[in-house]
Motif scaffolding. Structure first.
Motif, short mmCIF file in Angstrom:
data_model
loop_
_atom_site.label_atom_id
_atom_site.label_comp_id
_atom_site.label_asym_id
_atom_site.label_seq_id
_atom_site.Cartn_x
_atom_site.Cartn_y
_atom_site.Cartn_z
N ALA A 186 0.85 -1.19 0.00
CA ALA A 186 0.00 0.00 0.00
C ALA A 186 0.88 1.24 0.00
N THR A 187 0.45 2.27 -0.71
CA THR A 187 1.18 3.54 -0.72
C THR A 187 0.34 4.67 -0.15
N HIS A 188 -0.86 4.34 0.32
CA HIS A 188 -1.80 5.34 0.81
C HIS A 188 -2.49 4.76 2.04
N GLY A 189 -2.54 5.52 3.13
CA GLY A 189 -3.08 5.01 4.37
C GLY A 189 -4.58 4.77 4.36
N THR A 190 -5.29 5.42 3.45
CA THR A 190 -6.74 5.29 3.42
C THR A 190 -7.20 4.20 2.47
N SER A 191 -6.62 4.12 1.27
CA SER A 191 -7.16 3.23 0.24
C SER A 191 -6.08 2.50 -0.54
N THR A 192 -6.41 1.28 -0.94
CA THR A 192 -5.61 0.50 -1.88
C THR A 192 -6.57 -0.17 -2.86
N LEU A 193 -6.18 -0.20 -4.12
CA LEU A 193 -7.00 -0.80 -5.17
C LEU A 193 -6.29 -2.03 -5.72
N VAL A 194 -7.05 -3.11 -5.94
CA VAL A 194 -6.52 -4.30 -6.62
C VAL A 194 -7.43 -4.57 -7.81
N ARG A 195 -6.85 -4.74 -8.99
CA ARG A 195 -7.63 -5.02 -10.19
C ARG A 195 -7.18 -6.36 -10.76
N PHE A 196 -8.16 -7.24 -10.95
CA PHE A 196 -7.91 -8.59 -11.46
C PHE A 196 -8.21 -8.61 -12.96
N HIS A 197 -7.15 -8.65 -13.75
CA HIS A 197 -7.29 -8.60 -15.20
C HIS A 197 -7.34 -9.99 -15.84
N GLY A 198 -7.19 -11.03 -15.04
CA GLY A 198 -7.09 -12.37 -15.61
C GLY A 198 -5.64 -12.71 -15.89
N ARG A 199 -5.42 -13.94 -16.37
CA ARG A 199 -4.04 -14.40 -16.61
C ARG A 199 -3.91 -15.03 -18.00
#
Length: 281
Positions: A186-199
């Motif tokens: 994480a680079t932000h104390g409030t929010s983190t985003l994860v995006r699953f694009h497939g493999r």
């Protein structure tokens, strides 16, 4: 808190009964998930009437991740109808007003293209973007591997933290310079985003194919692959107050099913969703 959803609500056929009209799909979507990514904003700065309808169609606690307009991230696939960058950013920020006034904006996602390499010029452009966006929370997603090569890995994360960029972590095919590894940080104390694009490694770089965009995200995660994220999500929760998990593997209609699988794996049940519409029979 953990928010789970998908990118876009129009193509999630598994969620909708046949009688659900396109204009009502977001209302029904919001009965399943507490967050969605708005992709229409990438192709054009959206008129206020659209975002006004979308916030009206969703419950009070619903959240939106709004994708930055393509001209702001250097994609520029079509004509850009703005004379200056500043004019473009101003128009985009104005389009966010309904989300901001209702407290429904989770963040704006700046997804940069595979040719956006780690360079001094591009670092300066990221500073420009952040200055233009002001206090609006912004996530940053890279598509070029150079940002996380050994020479720049630590500096990239430190820069994102200093400039208050939310890290958009990618689960995607490891397919050369046009993809990035999974970086659980994480680079932000409030929010983190994860995006699953497939493999789908074969489809990821097959840009010469006619149906490239249809096969790029053609992938269905299995239980084992998503279960491996349990510890990752736990780690991110310790570093960031809110963790947003969005599934972008839409080509085969797998995103919604995988999002629900992840909810089961993490044993999450949301209680402030919209009421579901009843079937005709």
């Amino acid at each position: 808190m953990i928010y789970i959803g998908v990118t876009g609500w129009g193509d999630q056929d598994s969620l909708y009964a046949s009688h659900i009209k396109p204009k009502d799909k977001l209302k029904e979507y919001a009965a399943h998930f507490p967050i969605v990514e708005v992709d229409a904003s990438f192709y054009a700065v959206q008129p206020l009437r659209n975002s006004e309808k979308w916030v009206k169609d969703t419950p009070a606690d619903f959240q939106f991740v709004v994708k930055a307009y393509q001209g702001m991230t250097g994609h520029e696939r079509g004509e850009i109808p703005f004379k200056t960058k500043e004019e473009m950013f101003h128009a985009f920020k104005q389009s966010l007003t309904p989300y901001l006034t209702t407290g429904k904006l989770a963040m704006v996602l700046f997804q940069f293209p595979p040719w956006f390499r780690c360079s001094k010029e591009n670092v300066e452009y990221l500073r420009f973007c952040k200055s233009q966006m002001g206090n609006i929370p912004c996530a940053l997603e890279f598509r070029h591997q150079s940002w996380f090569e050994q020479e720049y890995y630590t500096k990239t994360l430190a820069f994102m933290e200093k400039e208050q960029w939310i890290h958009s972590i990618c689960d995607e095919p490891q397919a050369g310079s046009g993809s990035v590894p999974i970086i659980i940080k994480a680079t932000h104390g409030t929010s983190t985003l994860v995006r699953f694009h497939g493999r789908n490694q074969h489809g990821w770089n097959a840009s010469g194919q006619k149906n490239w965009r249809d096969v790029r995200y053609l992938y269905r995660y299995n239980h084992h692959e998503l279960n491996a994220w349990k510890d990752f999500v736990t780690q991110l929760q310790q570093e960031s107050e809110h963790v947003y998990l969005l599934f972008n593997n839409n080509s085969g209609g797998d995103a919604a099913d995988n999002a629900k699988m992840m909810m089961d794996i993490l044993r999450i049940e949301y209680h402030n969703l919209a009421p579901r519409q009843l079937d005709l029979f």
